[in-house]
Design a protein around this motif. Sequence first.
Motif, PDB file in Angstrom:
ATOM      1  N   LYS A  77       7.721  20.991  52.068  1.00 15.36           N
ATOM      2  CA  LYS A  77       6.418  20.643  51.493  1.00 15.36           C
ATOM      3  C   LYS A  77       5.619  21.866  51.080  1.00 15.36           C
ATOM      4  O   LYS A  77       4.830  21.813  50.132  1.00 15.36           O
ATOM      5  N   GLU A  82       8.540  21.621  42.894  1.00 18.47           N
ATOM      6  CA  GLU A  82       8.818  20.395  42.141  1.00 18.47           C
ATOM      7  C   GLU A  82       9.401  19.346  43.073  1.00 18.47           C
ATOM      8  O   GLU A  82      10.325  19.626  43.829  1.00 18.47           O
ATOM      9  N   SER A  84      10.688  15.206  43.065  1.00 18.22           N
ATOM     10  CA  SER A  84      10.907  13.912  42.428  1.00 18.22           C
ATOM     11  C   SER A  84      10.367  12.836  43.362  1.00 18.22           C
ATOM     12  O   SER A  84      10.049  13.099  44.531  1.00 18.22           O
ATOM     13  N   ASP A  85      10.284  11.614  42.865  1.00 17.95           N
ATOM     14  CA  ASP A  85       9.822  10.518  43.715  1.00 17.95           C
ATOM     15  C   ASP A  85      10.738  10.323  44.914  1.00 17.95           C
ATOM     16  O   ASP A  85      10.273  10.056  46.030  1.00 17.95           O
ATOM     17  N   ILE A  86      12.036  10.480  44.695  1.00 19.39           N
ATOM     18  CA  ILE A  86      12.970  10.278  45.812  1.00 19.39           C
ATOM     19  C   ILE A  86      12.869  11.424  46.811  1.00 19.39           C
ATOM     20  O   ILE A  86      13.028  11.223  48.021  1.00 19.39           O
ATOM     21  N   ASP A  87      12.561  12.634  46.331  1.00 22.65           N
ATOM     22  CA  ASP A  87      12.326  13.750  47.257  1.00 22.65           C
ATOM     23  C   ASP A  87      11.152  13.420  48.176  1.00 22.65           C
ATOM     24  O   ASP A  87      11.217  13.644  49.394  1.00 22.65           O
ATOM     25  N   LYS A  88      10.090  12.909  47.591  1.00 22.80           N
ATOM     26  CA  LYS A  88       8.912  12.557  48.387  1.00 22.80           C
ATOM     27  C   LYS A  88       9.248  11.487  49.411  1.00 22.80           C
ATOM     28  O   LYS A  88       8.807  11.555  50.564  1.00 22.80           O
ATOM     29  N   ARG A  89      10.045  10.510  48.995  1.00 21.53           N
ATOM     30  CA  ARG A  89      10.438   9.440  49.930  1.00 21.53           C
ATOM     31  C   ARG A  89      11.286   9.991  51.070  1.00 21.53           C
ATOM     32  O   ARG A  89      11.128   9.583  52.225  1.00 21.53           O
ATOM     33  N   GLU A  92       8.946  11.704  53.415  1.00 22.56           N
ATOM     34  CA  GLU A  92       8.107  10.709  54.093  1.00 22.56           C
ATOM     35  C   GLU A  92       8.888  10.008  55.204  1.00 22.56           C
ATOM     36  O   GLU A  92       8.388   9.816  56.316  1.00 22.56           O
TER      37      GLU A  92
END
Length: 205
Positions: A77, A82, A84-89, A92
Motif C-alpha cells: 500500500k 499503480e 488494479s481493482d483486483i489488486d485492491k481486492r 483488502e
Amino acid sequence: MRIQTKPFAKVAASTAAEICARVDLSPEARAFLLPNLSPQGYLALLVDAQHIGDAVRFLAFALPVREGVWWSCVVAKNTLTEFSDIDKRCLEEASAWVYEPVEQRRRSCMVVSESANFEGAAAYAALAVFWSGGSMAPEGMPEAPPDPRLGHIGVGASILLSITAGDPLRLQQRFEEAIARGIDIANGGNGNLEGGVAAVGVPSQ
C-alpha cells in the motif's frame, strides 16, 4: 540503516540459525551466520551488505505468518504506485484475514489471488494467507495441509515484488523502508512509519 540490538518482540526464535534452518538463503548470506547470532544481529548484517532478497526472506520467516501478511499489505500500500481493482481486492481480503483469521477469509484470499492470475505483490499477499494453514484441497475433499514454509514464502515474494517495482534508482530506499516497516511490526507496531514508531500494533486475535 541502523537496526536495534534488543530482541524483536514478535520473533520467537532466539538465534538466527533457528530461522535459517527453514529459509533458502544465498551462500553469501549464509557466510554471515554464526551459531549464536541473534535474529536482529543477522538481519543487520544482511541489510548492511545490501543482500536485499536474503534480508526480506529472512524477516519473512522470522515473523509469524499473520504479522508477515500484515507487513506485505503495508508495504504494498505504501510502495506501489499503480493498483488494479483486483489488486485492491487482494489487499483488502488479506488485511481482513489479519483482523479475523478464519477459514472463510483464508479461502476468499485464494479466490482473489487466482483472479489476479497469481501475479504481483497484492496477489502474493493474499496467497500467503491461503498458504498459512488449513487445507490446500477444495472444500469437502480430504485435507491436504500446506508446507508450513509456504505462507512465509508468499510474504517474502510479495515484499520483493513491491520493492522491485518502480524506479531502479530508488530500490535501496524502498528496501530500507520495507525493512523498517517489518521491524516495526516485529516490535508490536503496525508498520506505519509516519511520525516515528507506530503505537498501535497488528490487530490481536
